[in-house]
Structure formats: C-alpha cells, structure tokens
Scaffold this motif. Structure first.
Motif, PDB file in Angstrom:
ATOM      1  N   ALA A   9     -10.182 -13.223  -9.237  1.00 24.37           N
ATOM      2  CA  ALA A   9      -9.551 -12.816 -10.494  1.00 24.37           C
ATOM      3  C   ALA A   9      -8.136 -13.386 -10.556  1.00 24.37           C
ATOM      4  CB  ALA A   9      -9.502 -11.297 -10.581  1.00 24.37           C
ATOM      5  N   ARG A  10      -7.737 -13.811 -11.729  1.00 22.93           N
ATOM      6  CA  ARG A  10      -6.381 -14.335 -11.913  1.00 22.93           C
ATOM      7  C   ARG A  10      -5.403 -13.173 -12.000  1.00 22.93           C
ATOM      8  NH1 ARG A  10      -5.062 -19.479 -12.698  1.00 22.93           N
ATOM      9  NH2 ARG A  10      -6.799 -20.879 -12.905  1.00 22.93           N
ATOM     10  N   ARG A  11      -4.271 -13.343 -11.345  1.00 20.24           N
ATOM     11  CA  ARG A  11      -3.218 -12.338 -11.409  1.00 20.24           C
ATOM     12  C   ARG A  11      -2.456 -12.553 -12.712  1.00 20.24           C
ATOM     13  NH1 ARG A  11      -2.029  -9.980  -6.540  1.00 20.24           N
ATOM     14  NH2 ARG A  11       0.126  -9.690  -7.073  1.00 20.24           N
ATOM     15  N   SER A  12      -2.158 -11.475 -13.403  1.00 23.22           N
ATOM     16  CA  SER A  12      -1.444 -11.607 -14.665  1.00 23.22           C
ATOM     17  C   SER A  12       0.037 -11.904 -14.449  1.00 23.22           C
ATOM     18  CB  SER A  12      -1.617 -10.342 -15.490  1.00 23.22           C
ATOM     19  OG  SER A  12      -1.122  -9.236 -14.777  1.00 23.22           O
ATOM     20  N   LYS A  13       0.597 -11.494 -13.327  1.00 25.05           N
ATOM     21  CA  LYS A  13       2.008 -11.705 -13.040  1.00 25.05           C
ATOM     22  C   LYS A  13       2.141 -12.129 -11.580  1.00 25.05           C
ATOM     23  CE  LYS A  13       6.454  -9.418 -13.134  1.00 25.05           C
ATOM     24  NZ  LYS A  13       7.158  -8.166 -13.242  1.00 25.05           N
ATOM     25  N   ALA A  14       3.012 -13.090 -11.337  1.00 28.54           N
ATOM     26  CA  ALA A  14       3.221 -13.563  -9.968  1.00 28.54           C
ATOM     27  C   ALA A  14       3.887 -12.462  -9.141  1.00 28.54           C
ATOM     28  CB  ALA A  14       4.080 -14.814  -9.969  1.00 28.54           C
ATOM     29  N   TYR A  15       3.418 -12.292  -7.904  1.00 27.29           N
ATOM     30  CA  TYR A  15       4.032 -11.339  -6.980  1.00 27.29           C
ATOM     31  C   TYR A  15       5.356 -11.923  -6.510  1.00 27.29           C
ATOM     32  CZ  TYR A  15       4.852  -8.463  -2.922  1.00 27.29           C
ATOM     33  OH  TYR A  15       5.431  -7.624  -2.001  1.00 27.29           O
ATOM     34  N   ASP A  16       6.406 -11.108  -6.479  1.00 28.48           N
ATOM     35  CA  ASP A  16       7.739 -11.548  -6.082  1.00 28.48           C
ATOM     36  C   ASP A  16       8.080 -10.952  -4.720  1.00 28.48           C
ATOM     37  OD1 ASP A  16      10.214 -12.787  -6.265  1.00 28.48           O
ATOM     38  OD2 ASP A  16      11.105 -11.138  -7.400  1.00 28.48           O
ATOM     39  N   PRO A  17       7.766 -11.669  -3.634  1.00 28.92           N
ATOM     40  CA  PRO A  17       7.994 -11.117  -2.294  1.00 28.92           C
ATOM     41  C   PRO A  17       9.463 -11.134  -1.897  1.00 28.92           C
ATOM     42  CG  PRO A  17       7.201 -13.350  -2.120  1.00 28.92           C
ATOM     43  CD  PRO A  17       7.182 -12.999  -3.588  1.00 28.92           C
ATOM     44  N   ARG A  18       9.784 -10.310  -0.922  1.00 26.05           N
ATOM     45  CA  ARG A  18      11.116 -10.323  -0.311  1.00 26.05           C
ATOM     46  C   ARG A  18      11.144 -11.423   0.746  1.00 26.05           C
ATOM     47  NH1 ARG A  18       9.541  -4.907   0.438  1.00 26.05           N
ATOM     48  NH2 ARG A  18       9.326  -5.554   2.591  1.00 26.05           N
ATOM     49  N   LEU A  19      12.301 -11.976   1.022  1.00 27.17           N
ATOM     50  CA  LEU A  19      12.463 -12.984   2.050  1.00 27.17           C
ATOM     51  C   LEU A  19      11.951 -12.444   3.384  1.00 27.17           C
ATOM     52  CD1 LEU A  19      13.569 -15.842   2.455  1.00 27.17           C
ATOM     53  CD2 LEU A  19      15.748 -14.808   3.079  1.00 27.17           C
ATOM     54  N   HIS A  20      11.152 -13.197   4.070  1.00 22.63           N
ATOM     55  CA  HIS A  20      10.545 -12.880   5.377  1.00 22.63           C
ATOM     56  C   HIS A  20       9.454 -11.817   5.295  1.00 22.63           C
ATOM     57  CE1 HIS A  20      14.592 -14.483   6.836  1.00 22.63           C
ATOM     58  NE2 HIS A  20      13.706 -15.455   6.920  1.00 22.63           N
ATOM     59  N   GLU A  21       8.994 -11.507   4.102  1.00 22.73           N
ATOM     60  CA  GLU A  21       7.897 -10.550   3.941  1.00 22.73           C
ATOM     61  C   GLU A  21       6.579 -11.230   4.304  1.00 22.73           C
ATOM     62  OE1 GLU A  21       5.651  -8.004   0.440  1.00 22.73           O
ATOM     63  OE2 GLU A  21       7.635  -8.819   0.042  1.00 22.73           O
ATOM     64  N   LEU A  22       5.675 -10.469   4.886  1.00 23.27           N
ATOM     65  CA  LEU A  22       4.344 -10.956   5.224  1.00 23.27           C
ATOM     66  C   LEU A  22       3.467 -10.890   3.977  1.00 23.27           C
ATOM     67  CD1 LEU A  22       3.071 -11.948   7.859  1.00 23.27           C
ATOM     68  CD2 LEU A  22       2.185  -9.649   8.194  1.00 23.27           C
ATOM     69  N   VAL A  23       2.890 -12.034   3.589  1.00 20.56           N
ATOM     70  CA  VAL A  23       2.057 -12.115   2.393  1.00 20.56           C
ATOM     71  C   VAL A  23       0.750 -12.833   2.731  1.00 20.56           C
ATOM     72  CG1 VAL A  23       4.007 -12.079   0.788  1.00 20.56           C
ATOM     73  CG2 VAL A  23       3.146 -14.270   1.612  1.00 20.56           C
ATOM     74  N   ARG A  24      -0.215 -12.735   1.810  1.00 19.47           N
ATOM     75  CA  ARG A  24      -1.501 -13.395   1.996  1.00 19.47           C
ATOM     76  C   ARG A  24      -1.666 -14.478   0.937  1.00 19.47           C
ATOM     77  NH1 ARG A  24      -7.227 -13.079   1.217  1.00 19.47           N
ATOM     78  NH2 ARG A  24      -7.138 -11.610  -0.485  1.00 19.47           N
ATOM     79  N   ASP A  25      -2.054 -15.664   1.393  1.00 19.71           N
ATOM     80  CA  ASP A  25      -2.342 -16.803   0.524  1.00 19.71           C
ATOM     81  C   ASP A  25      -3.767 -16.611   0.011  1.00 19.71           C
ATOM     82  OD1 ASP A  25      -3.227 -19.300  -0.448  1.00 19.71           O
ATOM     83  OD2 ASP A  25      -2.084 -20.419   1.038  1.00 19.71           O
ATOM     84  N   LEU A  26      -3.937 -16.402  -1.279  1.00 20.21           N
ATOM     85  CA  LEU A  26      -5.252 -16.132  -1.850  1.00 20.21           C
ATOM     86  C   LEU A  26      -6.159 -17.362  -1.848  1.00 20.21           C
ATOM     87  CD1 LEU A  26      -4.153 -13.911  -4.851  1.00 20.21           C
ATOM     88  CD2 LEU A  26      -5.195 -13.171  -2.710  1.00 20.21           C
TER      89      LEU A  26
END
Length: 71
Positions: A9-26
């Motif tokens: 599913a397409r995200r309607s808004k880009a997630y805005d992470p904090r610097l050095h936050e752990l995120v997942r590449d979809l």
C-alpha cells in the motif's frame, strides 16, 4: 466490485524519522539507521555499520523492536 491495489500500500505521507532512528526500508525489507536526507532521498546505513543506501521518503517506516520471550 473494485479491484484491489497490487503490491504494498502507498503511504499517504512520508514518515519523518529522527536522526539515528532505526527505520525499515519498505522496498528491501532491511532495517537501517536514518542518517539524513539529501536531494530528496533518505540515507540509511546498517545498524552494525557499513555502506549507506538511499530510499525514497515514502518508502520507510519506523522499525519495531524485536520481541523476546523470556523462558
């Protein structure tokens, strides 16, 4: 009946992470540390260190910490 969209599913808004936050590449399913944004791309690097890669802003989400079951 309406057709169901194919793929993630397409995200309607880009997630805005904090610097050095752990995120997942979809796109790849990899987990990375957010290092910054340049020229419209998010830069991630492996948590254990290594070579950075880029991903489009709408293609990341917060990484959920793994759960452990204590015996």
């Amino acid at each position: 009946m309406a057709a169901q969209p194919k793929g993630p599913a397409r995200r309607s808004k880009a997630y805005d992470p904090r610097l050095h936050e752990l995120v997942r590449d979809l796109d790849t399913g990899k987990t990375g540390v957010y290092m910054g944004t340049e020229k419209g791309l998010r830069y991630l690097r492996p948590p254990e260190g290594g070579i950075e890669w880029t991903v489009k802003p709408r293609r990341i989400e917060p990484a959920t910490p793994p759960t452990t079951n204590a015996a």
